[in-house]
Design a protein around this motif. Structure first.
Motif, PDB file in Angstrom:
ATOM      1  N   ILE A   4       0.864  -1.174   0.000  1.00  0.00           N
ATOM      2  CA  ILE A   4       0.000   0.000   0.000  1.00  0.00           C
ATOM      3  C   ILE A   4       0.901   1.223   0.000  1.00  0.00           C
ATOM      4  O   ILE A   4       1.738   1.369   0.874  1.00  0.00           O
ATOM      5  CB  ILE A   4      -0.895   0.003   1.245  1.00  0.00           C
ATOM      6  CG1 ILE A   4      -1.756  -1.259   1.252  1.00  0.00           C
ATOM      7  CG2 ILE A   4      -1.757   1.249   1.286  1.00  0.00           C
ATOM      8  CD1 ILE A   4      -2.407  -1.492   2.570  1.00  0.00           C
ATOM      9  N   ALA A   7       2.104   3.377   3.150  1.00  0.00           N
ATOM     10  CA  ALA A   7       1.771   2.693   4.385  1.00  0.00           C
ATOM     11  C   ALA A   7       2.640   1.478   4.653  1.00  0.00           C
ATOM     12  O   ALA A   7       2.557   0.893   5.701  1.00  0.00           O
ATOM     13  CB  ALA A   7       0.310   2.275   4.360  1.00  0.00           C
ATOM     14  N   SER A  30      -5.808   0.947  -4.211  1.00  0.00           N
ATOM     15  CA  SER A  30      -5.049   2.126  -3.833  1.00  0.00           C
ATOM     16  C   SER A  30      -4.049   2.387  -4.938  1.00  0.00           C
ATOM     17  O   SER A  30      -3.098   1.654  -5.107  1.00  0.00           O
ATOM     18  CB  SER A  30      -4.332   1.899  -2.504  1.00  0.00           C
ATOM     19  OG  SER A  30      -3.708   3.083  -2.092  1.00  0.00           O
ATOM     20  N   ASN A 131     -12.119  -1.184   2.967  1.00  0.00           N
ATOM     21  CA  ASN A 131     -11.530  -0.402   1.890  1.00  0.00           C
ATOM     22  C   ASN A 131     -12.548  -0.179   0.776  1.00  0.00           C
ATOM     23  O   ASN A 131     -12.722   0.944   0.284  1.00  0.00           O
ATOM     24  CB  ASN A 131     -10.294  -1.139   1.372  1.00  0.00           C
ATOM     25  CG  ASN A 131      -9.544  -0.378   0.309  1.00  0.00           C
ATOM     26  OD1 ASN A 131      -9.864  -0.488  -0.858  1.00  0.00           O
ATOM     27  ND2 ASN A 131      -8.548   0.382   0.703  1.00  0.00           N
ATOM     28  N   THR A 184     -10.285   4.670   5.209  1.00  0.00           N
ATOM     29  CA  THR A 184      -9.687   5.937   4.790  1.00  0.00           C
ATOM     30  C   THR A 184      -8.898   5.774   3.492  1.00  0.00           C
ATOM     31  O   THR A 184      -9.010   6.594   2.570  1.00  0.00           O
ATOM     32  CB  THR A 184      -8.768   6.475   5.901  1.00  0.00           C
ATOM     33  OG1 THR A 184      -9.560   6.858   7.026  1.00  0.00           O
ATOM     34  CG2 THR A 184      -7.971   7.676   5.430  1.00  0.00           C
ATOM     35  N   ILE A 185      -8.086   4.725   3.424  1.00  0.00           N
ATOM     36  CA  ILE A 185      -7.289   4.485   2.218  1.00  0.00           C
ATOM     37  C   ILE A 185      -8.203   4.302   1.011  1.00  0.00           C
ATOM     38  O   ILE A 185      -7.948   4.841  -0.074  1.00  0.00           O
ATOM     39  CB  ILE A 185      -6.355   3.282   2.429  1.00  0.00           C
ATOM     40  CG1 ILE A 185      -5.270   3.641   3.450  1.00  0.00           C
ATOM     41  CG2 ILE A 185      -5.712   2.852   1.108  1.00  0.00           C
ATOM     42  CD1 ILE A 185      -4.480   2.448   3.971  1.00  0.00           C
ATOM     43  N   GLN A 188      -9.645   7.904   0.089  1.00  0.00           N
ATOM     44  CA  GLN A 188      -8.722   8.886  -0.473  1.00  0.00           C
ATOM     45  C   GLN A 188      -8.128   8.435  -1.810  1.00  0.00           C
ATOM     46  O   GLN A 188      -7.694   9.279  -2.602  1.00  0.00           O
ATOM     47  CB  GLN A 188      -7.677   9.261   0.563  1.00  0.00           C
ATOM     48  CG  GLN A 188      -8.348   9.986   1.747  1.00  0.00           C
ATOM     49  CD  GLN A 188      -7.434  10.622   2.762  1.00  0.00           C
ATOM     50  OE1 GLN A 188      -7.840  11.544   3.453  1.00  0.00           O
ATOM     51  NE2 GLN A 188      -6.215  10.138   2.887  1.00  0.00           N
ATOM     52  N   ALA A 189      -8.152   7.123  -2.095  1.00  0.00           N
ATOM     53  CA  ALA A 189      -7.731   6.650  -3.415  1.00  0.00           C
ATOM     54  C   ALA A 189      -8.693   7.117  -4.504  1.00  0.00           C
ATOM     55  O   ALA A 189      -8.340   7.129  -5.687  1.00  0.00           O
ATOM     56  CB  ALA A 189      -7.637   5.121  -3.417  1.00  0.00           C
ATOM     57  N   GLN A 234      -1.832   4.960  10.046  1.00  0.00           N
ATOM     58  CA  GLN A 234      -1.917   3.970   8.984  1.00  0.00           C
ATOM     59  C   GLN A 234      -2.799   4.417   7.832  1.00  0.00           C
ATOM     60  O   GLN A 234      -2.530   4.088   6.681  1.00  0.00           O
ATOM     61  CB  GLN A 234      -2.448   2.643   9.550  1.00  0.00           C
ATOM     62  CG  GLN A 234      -1.551   2.087  10.640  1.00  0.00           C
ATOM     63  CD  GLN A 234      -2.071   0.797  11.218  1.00  0.00           C
ATOM     64  OE1 GLN A 234      -3.116   0.298  10.805  1.00  0.00           O
ATOM     65  NE2 GLN A 234      -1.362   0.234  12.164  1.00  0.00           N
ATOM     66  N   GLY A 235      -3.861   5.156   8.136  1.00  0.00           N
ATOM     67  CA  GLY A 235      -4.776   5.578   7.082  1.00  0.00           C
ATOM     68  C   GLY A 235      -4.421   6.912   6.450  1.00  0.00           C
ATOM     69  O   GLY A 235      -4.810   7.199   5.333  1.00  0.00           O
ATOM     70  N   TRP A 346      -4.537  14.775  -1.943  1.00  0.00           N
ATOM     71  CA  TRP A 346      -5.581  13.781  -2.199  1.00  0.00           C
ATOM     72  C   TRP A 346      -6.391  14.081  -3.457  1.00  0.00           C
ATOM     73  O   TRP A 346      -7.469  13.526  -3.656  1.00  0.00           O
ATOM     74  CB  TRP A 346      -6.459  13.602  -0.948  1.00  0.00           C
ATOM     75  CG  TRP A 346      -5.602  13.200   0.212  1.00  0.00           C
ATOM     76  CD1 TRP A 346      -5.370  13.900   1.363  1.00  0.00           C
ATOM     77  CD2 TRP A 346      -4.786  12.028   0.308  1.00  0.00           C
ATOM     78  NE1 TRP A 346      -4.468  13.248   2.160  1.00  0.00           N
ATOM     79  CE2 TRP A 346      -4.090  12.095   1.543  1.00  0.00           C
ATOM     80  CE3 TRP A 346      -4.568  10.918  -0.532  1.00  0.00           C
ATOM     81  CZ2 TRP A 346      -3.189  11.094   1.957  1.00  0.00           C
ATOM     82  CZ3 TRP A 346      -3.673   9.933  -0.117  1.00  0.00           C
ATOM     83  CH2 TRP A 346      -3.002  10.023   1.109  1.00  0.00           C
TER      84      TRP A 346
END
Length: 752
Positions: A4, A7, A30, A131, A184-185, A188-189, A234-235, A346
């Motif tokens: 990722i 991350a 991602s 996700n 979150t990942i 935001q992807a 992490q996120g 982002w």
């Protein structure tokens, strides 16, 4: 193995970075970011700030009202969410529209998908699904014109009667933080800024604007702040929303310990600290403590909402404070730079969303169904008298009569209220309720996904009848004649109010949404039925005084716009249940750490300390109704061959095998807990990792869970740091937090 961007990699849940191997990591979307994406965003943001006037800077750090309440503005066409900050056209800075998005986009007439509630998502224990959940909501936010979603609740269920329990992800910091980061990942992807909230210790709705959470540093850091720490580090969310309440006597949105010492300095948060709507109480104190954005900001014209004070502290008052030197220009520059950096990083700056697009409802419905199927928890599945097999799954070929009772199962499925709600695209399936409040409705929204119709479709040769539950005697008589009775029980909750009890609501405790006593109905039906199954639709745990007299209990939470179909799929075995509880179900209200929620005492004292959630029941040796991590299946699993190994740095790897010993394919969530060395004042055990494994009948798979040292550490409040203690650690692998057949092994770690 999946990498990722930004991350690192992960091999199982609970590790240094946890999105990959707890489900199917290959499904995590991602897009790879350029190596210098952060540096580029930083330099571009700084260059823009250097060109801005003080007035332009101030414009970017507060909203201009509440579009969906008709307050403030002006707003561009198509902006109908919770907030808006206008852009600066001379510098090419776009405006940004925000919408609530706990379980879907909360914008009326948008046709947004109502996914199952976040508490249901947590019950899947599947970061890949989280996700996809984040990505789906972001895709819909973007097509509707919103560049920021306000939906990422990570407060822990310290008080399960909290009216917003459905918006959060249970009682454990590692489960919550891991699922938050994955969501979150995913968001935001899709080029939408993710917000996580409500920072911090905002764990009940009673007196939420004035309550003071009194909690020691170690308790904060090892419980709710650990969930935020994992979610932030992490996120990498672009936004963290501070909460309404005070923490140790200081409002959260002007609390320097929370906003600057911990979030920005210790965790390295590079994004925007945004106030909850009307949670700002000062100009200088808030700005110096680390607040970067005031919402709803400058509503202008002296508009008011009952219960909310609409005063702006970051409009002309902030400009005055900067001009007077009481807020340094460097602090204002930092606020603006964070905002611009986040928008650039982002993708919202270079590709601002435009309103007016159409939601892909078929794609949304497909994910809603998948989440509902994977998040429902089979709590009980017993054999009825005279039968040889458990009551579930139902075999349509052997059923001639089914009676479905109560819970508006003929019309739809329930959802939660407040800003975490998602409007019913097809209209409310249940009419007749008139709200007592114009702001936070007291009437439930029901989605037109009727379990009754889905059950009828599964059993075309059976006679299926429906009774609405208002007449317990009639329901019991019908149940006595049927092959099986399925009773639907509901618990509505909402932002702005806490539940009086975890008892199923009745016509006296929820006069708006209940027309009968649900416990009395279930008790009456259970006394007469040959086979009885209870299906729950709820946001918080419920008490079950009738549990010993029913054969099956299926927990569906608030199951979303495809909930009726998912419930039928699970009841008839077309889908094998695999969800597990992210929250303990107690036997009675008096077993909770907080006996009652005081209506008058605004001091909310966390006197239980570290004993939050299952740690309370373990530490006090209180038997729960259903423990954290519990969930049954239509197949069976066995665990064997546990090994645990610690390296010199305190990283622990736990390996064991899980076998499907039954006759159906299924997915097992194998949970790993750690018991820390004696004498540290810790609860008996804590969740440190898990893996969700899909197994065919007879198939065995080795599970490997890697545990980072932090997850085995304690917080040293004197040194203000994590401490890995010297001694023997017991690692426990099992099917729940109270699995009597759990395996265990011990490792010795040298302290750091």
């Amino acid at each position: 193995m999946l990498t990722i961007p930004f991350a690192g990699t992960a091999i199982a849940c609970g590790v240094a970075l946890v999105v990959a191997a707890c489900g199917n990591g290959s499904e995590i979307s991602s897009s790879p970011a350029p190596v210098d994406a952060d540096a580029s965003a930083n330099s571009r943001a700084a260059a823009l700030v250097a060109q801005m006037t003080t007035a332009e800077k101030v414009q970017l750090v507060h909203g201009v009202g509440i579009p969906n309440a008709g307050l403030g503005g002006p707003y561009p066409a198509g902006v109908a969410g919770a907030g808006y900050i206008p852009g600066i056209s001379r510098l090419g800075i776009p405006g940004i529209a925000m919408a609530d998005s706990a379980g879907g986009v909360n914008v009326v007439n948008s046709n947004a998908t109502a996914l199952p509630a976040p508490v249901a998502l947590a019950a899947s224990w599947d970061p890949a699904l989280a996700n996809a959940y984040g990505a789906r909501i972001a895709t819909e936010l973007r097509v509707l014109g919103y560049g920021e979603g306000l939906g990422g609740g990570v407060n822990l269920a310290r008080e399960p009667r909290n009216g917003r329990t459905f918006e959060y992800m249970g009682e454990d910091p590692v489960l919550t933080g891991t699922m938050s980061a994955a969501r979150t990942i995913g968001t935001q992807a899709q080029k939408v800024i993710a917000t996580i909230k409500h920072y911090a210790m905002n764990d009940q709705e009673t007196n939420r604007m004035t309550s003071n959470s009194v909690v020691d540093e170690r308790t904060m850091r090892e419980t709710e702040l650990l969930a935020f720490e994992l979610g932030v580090t992490q996120g990498l969310p672009g936004s963290v929303m501070c909460s309404y309440n005070l923490v140790n006597g200081v409002y959260a949105c002007e609390n320097p310990y929370l906003l600057t010492t911990v979030l920005k300095n210790e965790w390295g948060f590079k994004g925007v600290v945004q106030s909850d709507w009307t949670a700002t109480h000062s100009t200088v104190a808030a700005a110096l403590a680390g607040l970067d954005e005031e919402e709803p900001g400058d509503v202008s014209g002296g508009a008011s909402i009952p219960g909310f004070t609409l005063t702006s502290y970051f409009n002309s008052k902030l400009a005055d404070a900067v001009n007077a030197g009481s807020v340094p220009m460097a602090r204002l520059n930092d606020m603006v730079e964070r905002k611009l950096r986040t928008m650039i990083r982002w993708g919202v700056f270079d590709a601002p969303p435009t309103p007016g697009g159409a939601v892909d409802q078929s794609a949304g419905n497909a994910l809603a169904l998948q989440v509902a199927q994977q998040s429902s928890v089979l709590l009980k599945n017993a054999v009825a008298g005279g039968d040889t097999q458990p009551v579930l799954p139902l075999n349509a070929a052997r059923l001639s009569s089914i009676v479905v009772i109560g819970g508006h199962a003929d019309a739809g499925v329930l959802s939660g209220g407040g800003s975490g709600a998602v409007p019913a695209a097809a209209g409310n399936a249940v009419s007749g309720c008139v709200s007592a409040s114009p702001l936070l409705s007291t009437c439930a929204t029901w989605y037109k996904s009727a379990p009754l119709a889905a059950i009828e479709a599964k059993a075309p040769n059976a006679t299926v009848t429906f009774l609405d539950g208002t007449n317990p005697a009639a329901a019991a008589t019908a149940a006595a004649k049927a092959d099986v009775a399925i009773v639907f029980a509901t618990q509505w909750e909402t932002e702005g109010a806490d539940l009086p009890s975890l008892s199923l609501p009745s016509n006296t405790t929820d006069t708006f949404n209940q027309s009968y006593d649900q416990n009395a109905l279930i008790t009456a039906v259970a006394a007469q039925a040959k086979r009885v199954i209870v299906v729950l639709e709820n946001g918080s745990p419920v008490l079950m005084p009738w549990l010993g007299n029913v054969h099956g209990v299926l927990e569906s939470w608030y199951p979303g716009v495809q909930g009726g179909q998912a419930i039928a799929d699970l009841l008839f075995g077309d889908v094998n249940p695999s969800g597990k509880l992210p929250i303990t179900f107690p036997v009675q209200d008096s077993d909770l750490p907080q006996q009652t929620i005081s209506a008058t005492d605004t001091a909310v004292t966390y006197s239980e300390g570290l004993l939050m959630g299952y740690r309370w029941y373990d530490g006090k040796q209180i038997a729960p109704l259903f423990p954290f991590g519990h969930g049954l299946s239509y197949t069976s699993y066995s665990y064997s061959g546990l090994n645990a190994h610690a390296d010199g740095s305190g990283n622990v790897t736990v390996t064991f095998s899980v076998r499907n010993t039954g006759s159906r394919a299924g997915s097992e969530i194998a949970e790993v807990y750690a018991a820390l060395p004696a004498g540290l004042g810790e609860p008996p055990k804590r969740l440190v990792g898990w893996q969700k494994v899909a197994l065919q009948p007879g198939q065995s798979q080795q599970v490997s869970v890697s545990i980072a040292p932090k997850l085995l550490s304690t917080w040293d409040a004197t040194a203000h740091a994590w401490k890995l203690n010297n001694g023997a650690y017991q690692l426990i692998a099992g099917a729940s937090s109270r699995d009597p057949n759990a395996l265990s092994a011990s490792v010795t770690i040298a302290g750091h």
